[in-house]
Structures are given as structure tokens and as C-alpha cells.
Design an enzyme around this catalytic site. Structure first.
Site, mmCIF file in Angstrom:
data_model
loop_
_atom_site.group_PDB
_atom_site.id
_atom_site.type_symbol
_atom_site.label_atom_id
_atom_site.label_comp_id
_atom_site.label_asym_id
_atom_site.label_seq_id
_atom_site.Cartn_x
_atom_site.Cartn_y
_atom_site.Cartn_z
ATOM 1 N N THR A 96 0.858 -1.185 0.000
ATOM 2 C CA THR A 96 0.000 0.000 0.000
ATOM 3 C C THR A 96 0.894 1.233 0.000
ATOM 4 O OG1 THR A 96 -1.693 -1.184 1.243
ATOM 5 C CG2 THR A 96 -1.865 1.219 1.161
ATOM 6 N N LYS A 171 -6.949 2.311 -3.401
ATOM 7 C CA LYS A 171 -6.585 1.772 -2.078
ATOM 8 C C LYS A 171 -6.545 2.884 -1.020
ATOM 9 C CE LYS A 171 -5.010 -1.142 0.981
ATOM 10 N NZ LYS A 171 -5.931 -2.028 1.687
ATOM 11 N N LYS A 239 0.215 4.837 8.600
ATOM 12 C CA LYS A 239 0.969 5.178 7.378
ATOM 13 C C LYS A 239 0.019 5.466 6.212
ATOM 14 C CE LYS A 239 1.863 1.755 4.975
ATOM 15 N NZ LYS A 239 1.323 0.954 3.868
HETATM 16 N N1 LIG Z 1 -2.129 -6.731 7.135
HETATM 17 C C1 LIG Z 1 -3.148 -6.275 6.433
HETATM 18 O O1 LIG Z 1 -4.314 -6.465 6.786
HETATM 19 C C2 LIG Z 1 -2.915 -5.530 5.138
HETATM 20 C C3 LIG Z 1 -3.982 -5.497 4.225
HETATM 21 C C4 LIG Z 1 -3.813 -4.833 3.013
HETATM 22 C C5 LIG Z 1 -2.609 -4.206 2.733
HETATM 23 N N2 LIG Z 1 -1.594 -4.244 3.649
HETATM 24 C C6 LIG Z 1 -0.338 -3.579 3.266
HETATM 25 O O2 LIG Z 1 0.560 -4.599 2.877
HETATM 26 C C7 LIG Z 1 1.906 -4.222 3.186
HETATM 27 C C8 LIG Z 1 2.536 -5.292 4.089
HETATM 28 O O3 LIG Z 1 1.765 -5.346 5.272
HETATM 29 P P1 LIG Z 1 1.827 -6.560 6.318
HETATM 30 O O4 LIG Z 1 0.559 -6.491 7.081
HETATM 31 O O5 LIG Z 1 2.211 -7.822 5.635
HETATM 32 O O6 LIG Z 1 2.988 -6.015 7.250
HETATM 33 P P2 LIG Z 1 4.176 -6.776 8.018
HETATM 34 O O7 LIG Z 1 3.732 -8.109 8.495
HETATM 35 O O8 LIG Z 1 4.686 -5.791 9.012
HETATM 36 O O9 LIG Z 1 5.266 -7.011 6.870
HETATM 37 C C9 LIG Z 1 6.009 -5.939 6.372
HETATM 38 C C10 LIG Z 1 7.008 -6.421 5.328
HETATM 39 O O10 LIG Z 1 7.891 -5.328 5.018
HETATM 40 C C11 LIG Z 1 9.240 -5.703 5.374
HETATM 41 N N3 LIG Z 1 9.969 -4.587 5.954
HETATM 42 C C12 LIG Z 1 9.564 -3.770 6.938
HETATM 43 N N4 LIG Z 1 10.525 -2.868 7.223
HETATM 44 C C13 LIG Z 1 11.555 -3.138 6.378
HETATM 45 C C14 LIG Z 1 12.828 -2.562 6.175
HETATM 46 N N5 LIG Z 1 13.227 -1.483 6.861
HETATM 47 N N6 LIG Z 1 13.634 -3.108 5.225
HETATM 48 C C15 LIG Z 1 13.241 -4.192 4.513
HETATM 49 N N7 LIG Z 1 12.036 -4.776 4.657
HETATM 50 C C16 LIG Z 1 11.208 -4.260 5.582
HETATM 51 C C17 LIG Z 1 9.069 -6.782 6.408
HETATM 52 O O11 LIG Z 1 10.269 -7.526 6.510
HETATM 53 P P3 LIG Z 1 10.645 -8.256 7.914
HETATM 54 O O12 LIG Z 1 9.843 -9.517 7.898
HETATM 55 O O13 LIG Z 1 12.102 -8.432 7.836
HETATM 56 O O14 LIG Z 1 10.214 -7.304 9.016
HETATM 57 C C18 LIG Z 1 7.909 -7.559 5.826
HETATM 58 O O15 LIG Z 1 8.317 -8.340 4.736
HETATM 59 C C19 LIG Z 1 1.804 -2.828 3.811
HETATM 60 O O16 LIG Z 1 1.970 -1.864 2.817
HETATM 61 C C20 LIG Z 1 0.380 -2.801 4.345
HETATM 62 O O17 LIG Z 1 -0.099 -1.481 4.457
HETATM 63 C C21 LIG Z 1 -1.717 -4.901 4.833
#
Ligand SMILES: NC(=O)c1ccc[n+]([C@@H]2O[C@H](COP(=O)([O-])OP(=O)(O)OC[C@H]3O[C@@H](n4cnc5c(N)ncnc54)[C@H](OP(=O)(O)O)[C@@H]3O)[C@@H](O)[C@H]2O)c1
Length: 293
Positions: A96, A171, A239
Site C-alpha cells: 500500500t 486503495k 501510514k
Molecule cells: N495486514 C493487512 O491487513 C494488510 C492489508 C492490506 C494491505 N496491507 C499492506 O501490505 C503491506 C505489508 O503489510 P503486512 O501487514 O504484511 O505487514 P508486516 O507483516 O509488518 O510485513 C512488512 C514487510 O515489510 C518488510 N519490511 C519492513 N521494514 C523493512 C525494512 N526497513 N527493510 C526491509 N524490509 C522491511 C518486512 O520484513 P521483515 O519480515 O524483515 O520485518 C515484511 O516483509 C503494507 O503496505 C500494508 O499497508 C496490509
């Protein structure tokens, strides 16, 4: 056979990649924290040590990373994937991010002889697991078509919203509503409880009503248990509201309510609730309103 790559194995990415693998697509993965790739590797996914090493092996690359800055670093930073992708390859960014960022990434990709889609998703941890996501896609129709087999095994529906940036634009609109709905519901609970209304009664009367968003009432088990393990981390919703605010500034549109709401989520972030589920905003507001003596 088309080789897939997946960078970003967090809550969402790990489940989306698992569904691609389960459908039989050959897939190589990368994540900053390698341990999160363990289950996928055990199930047959390949592993690359860097985004660039992954890019050399794939035709279609998915990214599912937390923020625009993190996507940009994975693409252009040291061992970034953009230069390593073969010409004609397709980059699908499901993170996102804001529409301006998506347009900038698409322009850079095109310049490098690559194709790109912004393809963020609506739906959280469980829909990701059950292949019930909704893809909101921006980019060329031919590229959307080429990705249908992959979208199909991760989602229930694909909306092609328009050209580059249109998926991210849609989105932004979704998550503006999500952020406001969640906090409005939490505030309503806090007021109701202060008036002596039982929380059970509040949930029972509001669930299914016209005034409460289904996403908010679906958080009942977490709120009742006071356990906020993240389906959607609060810090990423904050964010998204920040990006909506930035986008509104670019558009010269005023979003007075969004701007207040994003700051309340930021206060919750500052209280250490950022990695908890978005429904922890209830805990934040509840704690901010202790009973009067
Ligand atoms: N969860 C939901 O319900 C949802 C729904 C729709 C969209 N989204 C969007 O999808 C995306 C991922 O969300 P998520 O829920 O899967 O979050 P998450 O579990 O926190 O995963 C975040 C991802 O980004 C990586 N990351 C974070 N900081 C980093 C850094 N400094 N350098 C390199 N990699 C880094 C993490 O790697 P590590 O594993 O090493 O931390 C992980 O692969 C976001 O943009 C979120 O807004 C989320």
C-alpha cells in the site's frame, strides 16, 4: 514456465506467496528477516539472498512491503531488484503506497525496459490466507491480463481501476474509510461504556446495524479478549492515512477528519501500539478515558 519472485513475507506477503506456491507456480522468495521464509522454503519455494539475486531469476516479481521508502530501497538500493530484472519482466507492487509513488515507480520501470502494475489489496490476514483478497490494480490492460492467473489464486476479485497509480489511488480511498470506521466505532464503544451500557449489549445491538462498519464489529473477539495480535498492524494504517493526507495535499483537497484521525493513530503508535492490530485503537481510547473518581 514463467518464474515468479516474491519480496516481502510479512503477514500478507507470506500468505500470498504460499497461495502462489500451492497453485504450482515456481516461486523464489526474499525477505529481510530470512526466518519468515522458512515455511515457504520447506514447501518448495526457492530462496535468494538479495532482491537483486532474486530478480535475475524471475519473469514476474511481486513486492509486498511496508512503506514507499522500503519499496524504493528494495528496488533501487544496494542489491536492489530494478536493475537486475531482465527487460520485459513485470513488477507487480502490492504494497500500500501513494499513487504519486506508484506512478514514479512505473516510469522508472518503463525507463528500464520493464512493465509495472500497482496492485494493492483489500482484505487482511484471513482473506490473504484463504485467497479471498480484492486486487485494486493500476496499469496497462495487457499486463493485468497477464497476471490474472496469479491474481486468481490469491483473490476473489480483481478491479482494474485505470492506468498507473489508479490501483493505489483506490486503495487510499479504501483505507481512509477503514481508518475512520475503526476509530469511530472505538469511540462509540467508549462513550457507551461510560454511560454504563454493557459492552456485550453494545456489540450485539451495533453488529449488523446500518451505522457500524462490518470491519469494526468483526474486531469483537480481539476487543473482548483485550488481545490485539495484528491482522493489520496499526502502524501501517497510520501510514496509509498519512499517505492519504499527503495525496490530498497534492490534489489540493481538504480532508479535515482524516488529518485528525491519523494523528490519533500516531499517538497510539507513540504509546507502543503500532505493531498491534488496528482494533487496539479502542484500547488506546479506553485508557485515555479512565473512570472519574
Ligand atoms: N495486514 C493487512 O491487513 C494488510 C492489508 C492490506 C494491505 N496491507 C499492506 O501490505 C503491506 C505489508 O503489510 P503486512 O501487514 O504484511 O505487514 P508486516 O507483516 O509488518 O510485513 C512488512 C514487510 O515489510 C518488510 N519490511 C519492513 N521494514 C523493512 C525494512 N526497513 N527493510 C526491509 N524490509 C522491511 C518486512 O520484513 P521483515 O519480515 O524483515 O520485518 C515484511 O516483509 C503494507 O503496505 C500494508 O499497508 C496490509
Amino acid at each position: 514456465m514463467t518464474q515468479l519472485g516474491f519480496i516481502g513475507l510479512g503477514i500478507m506477503g507470506s500468505r500470498m506467496a504460499a497461495n502462489l506456491l500451492k497453485a504450482g507456480f515456481p516461486i523464489t522468495v526474499y525477505n529481510r528477516t530470512p526466518a519468515k521464509a522458512r515455511a515457504l522454503r520447506d514447501a518448495g519455494a526457492g530462496w535468494a539472498d538479495t532482491p537483486a539475486a532474486l530478480a535475475e531469476q524471475v519473469d514476474v516479481l511481486f513486492t509486498m512491503l511496508a512503506t514507499p521508502n522500503i519499496v524504493e530501497a528494495a528496488a533501487f538500493g544496494e542489491h536492489g531488484f530494478l536493475k537486475a530484472l531482465r527487460p520485459g519482466s513485470l513488477w507487480v507492487d502490492s504494497s500500500t503506497v501513494n499513487p504519486t509513488f506508484s506512478k514514479r515507480m512505473a516510469a522508472a520501470a518503463n525507463q528500464a525496459g520493464l512493465r509495472m502494475l500497482d496492485a494493492p489489496v483489500a482484505g487482511s490476514k484471513i482473506p490473504a490466507e484463504n485467497a479471498q483478497l480484492l486486487f485494486l490494480v493500476g496499469g496497462d490492460a495487457a499486463d493485468v491480463e497477464a497476471c490474472q492467473p496469479y491474481f486468481k489464486v490469491m483473490s476473489r476479485q480483481v478491479i482494474h481501476a485505470g492506468g498507473h497509480g489508479a490501483g493505489s489511488a483506490l486503495k487510499m480511498v479504501f483505507n481512509l474509510l477503514l481508518g475512520q470506521s475503526m476509530i469511530a466505532f472505538a469511540e462509540a464503544l467508549v462513550l457507551g461504556e461510560s454511560l454504563g451500557l454493557d459492552r456485550d449489549l453494545l456489540f450485539t445491538s451495533l453488529t449488523g446495524s446500518a451505522v457500524a462498519a462490518p470491519i469494526a464489529t468483526s474486531k469483537r473477539p480481539k476487543i473482548e479478549a483485550g488481545q490485539y495480535e495484528a491482522d493489520f498492524p496499526l502502524q501501517w494504517l497510520q501510514k496509509d492515512l498519512e499517505l492519504a493526507s499527503l495525496t490530498a495535499y497534492e490534489q489540493r483537497v481538504a480532508l479535515p477528519v482524516t488529518n485528525v484521525v491519523k494523528e490519533i493513530y500516531q499517538l497510539a503508535n507513540r504509546r507502543g501500539l503500532g505493531t498491534l492490530d488496528i482494533s487496539a485503537i479502542y484500547a488506546y481510547l479506553h485508557e485515555a478515558n479512565p473512570p472519574e473518581h
